[in-house]
Scaffold this active site. Structure first.
Site, PDB file in Angstrom:
ATOM      1  N   ASP A 572      77.238 -98.690  43.744  1.00  0.00           N
ATOM      2  CA  ASP A 572      75.894 -98.112  43.687  1.00  0.00           C
ATOM      3  C   ASP A 572      75.601 -97.460  42.327  1.00  0.00           C
ATOM      4  O   ASP A 572      74.607 -97.795  41.665  1.00  0.00           O
ATOM      5  CB  ASP A 572      75.764 -97.111  44.846  1.00  0.00           C
ATOM      6  N   VAL A 600      71.095 -97.222  46.342  1.00  0.00           N
ATOM      7  CA  VAL A 600      71.293 -98.669  46.339  1.00  0.00           C
ATOM      8  C   VAL A 600      72.219 -99.115  47.469  1.00  0.00           C
ATOM      9  O   VAL A 600      71.975-100.129  48.138  1.00  0.00           O
ATOM     10  CB  VAL A 600      71.852 -99.125  44.976  1.00  0.00           C
ATOM     11  N   ASP A 601      73.302 -98.376  47.709  1.00  0.00           N
ATOM     12  CA  ASP A 601      74.292 -98.772  48.716  1.00  0.00           C
ATOM     13  C   ASP A 601      73.672 -98.976  50.091  1.00  0.00           C
ATOM     14  O   ASP A 601      73.854-100.018  50.724  1.00  0.00           O
ATOM     15  CB  ASP A 601      75.387 -97.707  48.821  1.00  0.00           C
ATOM     16  N   ALA A 602      72.976 -97.950  50.579  1.00  0.00           N
ATOM     17  CA  ALA A 602      72.439 -98.017  51.934  1.00  0.00           C
ATOM     18  C   ALA A 602      71.467 -99.180  52.068  1.00  0.00           C
ATOM     19  O   ALA A 602      71.512 -99.935  53.051  1.00  0.00           O
ATOM     20  CB  ALA A 602      71.760 -96.702  52.295  1.00  0.00           C
TER      21      ALA A 602
END
Length: 822
Positions: A572, A600-602
């Protein structure tokens, strides 16, 4: 020759939306081949409609509805998905009629995005923008890892997190509802709320474990600094203005770990490294920079953090290095990187698998030739703006029509042309049951193997579990990631899963895993193409073992088109650096991390679930497995979509920097007598302000600082009362802690507590982002200790010779004796 595969071919979507969330949802469905008709005011706008309206048929409207009830009934008879939000002008006419008529169509799927869930107690507050959600959830205070800790003022972030997350949740639920309808002939009424959608990605920020060892503090600070110096710093932060805020922030930034920081190269460019708390990546960095000897002489060690315990000298767990050692490591890395240009280091780090990126702006990211070549960016010719460079599709399925990766501009049609949508049969010959299942059962009977690590992949597995899938988390016996990433964050991203430990590097372990693959429906992995091949788990191998399996791959820089970027590693923060998110949140000389996972990850994890739902639809209809791909790079563009496009003559004016307080002259963050408030985007002119706050007779004379002086003399309650009918445009700015505990906070009512054996008291937030007439998502039990399900789960799946595999170390029942290694 068979026709090209189109994931949502034949699916008809009627979009009545005015907000960003609904428009993105329609775009995502259209990108996968759905026939989307959207009612829209055809103004040129600022270019965002050239992106969100691509591939759609647009019906222009005015406030007088051109459609009779008979027209609407006929239109709905041919619709599969009715996509709504609370922000469309068409609500004054067709929207109300459609909602009533939709109840008569049992096969229709109605997906409606709202600001809040009914249980939040805000009523129909549909003029609430993403800034309100950000203020309520702690985004303005806690997204920056250090500002709240050092007592600094809230900072405005323009990323529309709530809307983007809600959009992806909406399309995922819609596709799963379509799949369920094909089974039962029963449609669904789905409600997605933006508040819960934002919280769904912020769960790690709301997680508390009591008691918790200092080893898991973020950031890890000396007791003296935390208990003595920080209270003084917080007092200093309350006075001195912007200059003092900037000075204190510069000091605060020194708390970032050395292997999670930006460095100046010989050409003046900043390169960002992310190798923190990963023994393999740490060794790679040290070798590449030739720092082994000097670090050894200075007393640093590189030890397995699970066996070594909590040490302040262990490079393998660099987030816990002492303040002195952290400073020395930063100095050594900075000195080494200053010797050569950024391009050299980028190639060198990528060659040895170290996640990194050159810090750049979003404009540079949009125009990066590699992104165009990879299909992460595409050019679409818009009638108003000409060629518009914009993000490509969010997910891609193998074998899908390549034309889907080349979006077309929107087309304007007349209302009477909608009669081409004649009523259609609902595939009645394929219906398996006339009884619909509950929302938490939509993936009942689906077995998921979650091979992923860190955040994006595990979030995908967690979300699949919320829909009723049986998710098996597959862990290695000796993780490269340290306990913080595997165990502490694991509590956040792995609830509702069982956990098995399998050593894929051993032949016996690979055999056990292959037996699991034969029984699985979905396999989630974030291994690169090279790593997958090396471990014997490439998509080709997995499909040979189970041709009907859906393989969901989560990459870093990959796009629909293959290339060398497929093996570039990243997390991320690395994509935040590459895509301009850090530069906007900070500045070109001092980029700032915009949260470690809630960005970004989620979103990548949710996109993976959307891709999986599409692939499961293909399997249901054609009996065929698929490889479904998503990437952090694609998500990093979507999460900042209002800024992530370009056309000739576009002015790149964006709220940016750590002193940002809002988008316009009126809306944004203000200090008041008893804290901070957020004034919403509906306040666009002096006439929108209460009479007592109108500090100038016309907008040209207005100065934000003058309004700020007035607000400083008023309490939140007084300001809200003064706004009268527009009181919902003013809300308090809450920190995460205040949101968890505050009386009347919609988040306080979503907090849950449980005592977990071997861990202690676990406090977490239940996002409650999605409900339907088929019930709610499945409540998930807390994550189990890694490996604790190994024997039971593998035994229940009839995997043979488990005792022998346990003796050889091919499988294991724990990574460490403690739930959270001390």
């Amino acid at each position: 020759m068979s026709a090209p595969y189109i994931p949502l071919g034949g699916v008809r979507v009627l979009e009545l939306t005015g907000g960003l969330a609904g428009q993105i949802a329609g775009m995502l469905l259209a990108d996968q081949g759905a026939d989307v008709i959207a009612f829209r005011d055809r103004a040129a706008g600022d270019g965002i409609h050239a992106v969100v309206d691509r591939n759609k048929n647009i019906v222009a409207f005015n406030k007088d509805c051109p459609a009779s009830e008979t027209d609407l009934i006929e239109l709905l008879s041919g619709v599969d998905i009715l996509l709504l939000d609370g922000e469309n002008t068409v609500q004054s006419c067709a929207h109300g009629k459609l909602l009533g008529l939709a109840q008569k169509h049992t096969g229709l799927i109605v997906s409606r995005i709202s600001a809040f869930a009914e249980s939040d107690g805000f009523g129909a507050a549909e003029k609430v923008d993403d800034g309100h959600i950000a203020a309520m959830t702690g985004q303005f205070t806690d997204v920056h890892l250090l500002r709240q800790l050092f007592g600094l003022d809230p900072v405005y972030t323009p990323l529309p997190l709530a809307s983007v997350y809600a959009a992806v949740h909406a399309v995922t639920a819609s596709v799963l509802a379509l799949n369920e309808r094909d089974r039962s002939a029963v449609g669904a009424k789905i409600e997605i709320n933006r508040l819960g959608s934002a919280l769904s990605a912020m769960t790690s920020m709301y997680q508390r474990i009591e008691p918790q060892a200092a080893r898991y503090d973020t950031p890890r600070l000396p007791i003296a600094l935390r208990s003595v110096a920080l209270p003084i710093v917080r007092k200093l932060a309350k006075s001195g203005g912007d200059a003092r805020q900037e000075k204190l922030l510069t000091i605060a930034r020194q708390s970032y770990p050395a292997l999670m920081s930006s460095y100046v190269c010989a050409d003046g460019q900043l390169i960002y490294l992310f190798a923190v708390d990963n023994i393999k990546l740490t060794k790679a960095v040290i070798r590449l920079l030739a720092l082994e000897d000097v670090l050894s002489q200075e007393g640093f060690v590189v030890l397995d953090p699970y066996g070594a315990g909590d040490r302040r000298d262990n490079l393998a767990e660099s987030s816990n290095l002492s303040r002195k050692r952290q400073g020395l490591l930063k100095k050594l890395i900075a000195s080494a990187l200053a010797e050569k240009e950024s391009g050299y280091w980028l190639a060198a780090f990528r060659k040895v698998g170290v996640p990194c990126a050159i810090q750049q702006s979003t404009e540079e990211w949009v125009m990066d030739p590699m992104n165009l070549e990879a299909g992460l960016m595409v050019d679409v010719r818009d009638v108003f703006h000409g060629p518009v460079r914009q993000p490509g599709v969010q997910c891609w399925i193998n074998g899908a029509d390549e034309e889907l990766t080349k979006p077309e501009p929107s087309k304007e049609i007349q209302f009477e042309h909608l009669k081409r949508w004649r009523p259609t049969a609902r595939d009645s010959e394929t219906v398996l049951s006339r009884k619909g299942r509950g929302l938490s059962e939509w993936l009942d009977g689906v077995t998921v193997l979650d091979l992923s690590s860190m955040v994006a992949g595990p979030v995908a597995g967690r979300t699949l579990a919320e829909y009723g899938a049986k998710v098996i988390k597959v862990e290695p016996p000796n993780p490269n990631h340290g306990p913080r990433m595997t165990c502490w964050y694991g509590m956040d991203v792995n609830p509702g899963k069982s956990s098995v430990i399998i050593d894929l590097k051993k032949a016996e372990g690979l055999r056990v895993f292959e037996d699991l693959v034969r029984k699985a429906d979905v396999i989630v992995s974030n291994h690169s193409a090279t790593a997958s091949g090396r471990l014997g788990i490439s998509p080709e191998r997995l499909q040979a073992l189970n041709p009907k399996a859906v393989i969901c791959r989560i990459g870093a820089f990959n796009g629909p088109k293959r290339g060398e970027w497929d093996d570039y590693t990243g997390y991320d923060p690395v994509l935040q650096a590459a895509s301009g998110i850090m530069t906007r949140y900070g500045n070109p000389g001092a980029p700032d991390l915009h949260a470690i996972a809630s960005c970004v990850d989620a979103l990548t994890g949710y996109s993976a679930v959307f891709a999986t739902a599409l692939a499961l639809r293909r399997r249901m209809k054609a009996g065929q497995g698929s490889v479904a791909d998503v990437s952090l790079a694609a998500a990093s563009s979507l999460v900042q979509l209002p800024f992530c496009f370009s056309y000739p003559g576009r002015q790149w004016v964006e709220p940016s920097g750590q002193l940002a307080k809002g988008k316009g002259a009126f809306s944004g963050l203000y200090a008041c007598l008893d804290g901070w408030i957020y004034v919403g985007e509906q306040v666009t002119a002096i006439q929108d302000l209460p009479q007592e706050f109108r500090v100038a007779s016309d907008g040209t004379c207005f100065e934000r600082s003058r309004l700020q002086k007035i607000f400083r003399t008023k309490s939140f309650a007084d300001i809200r009362h003064a706004f009268g009918e527009k009181a919902d445009q003013v809300c308090q700015v809450l920190s995460v802690t205040a949101a968890m505990q505050g009386e009347g906070s919609p988040i306080a009512g979503r907090m849950q507590t449980a005592m977990v054996a071997g861990l202690g008291k676990l406090i977490w937030v239940c996002p409650d982002y999605l409900r339907s007439d088929a019930g709610a998502l499945k409540p998930l039990v807390p994550a189990v200790k890694p490996g604790s399900s190994t024997m039971e789960m593998l035994g229940n799946l009839d995997i043979p010779n488990l005792d022998d595999a346990l003796k050889t170390g091919a499988i294991a029942v724990e990574i460490h004796p403690d739930f959270l290694p001390l």
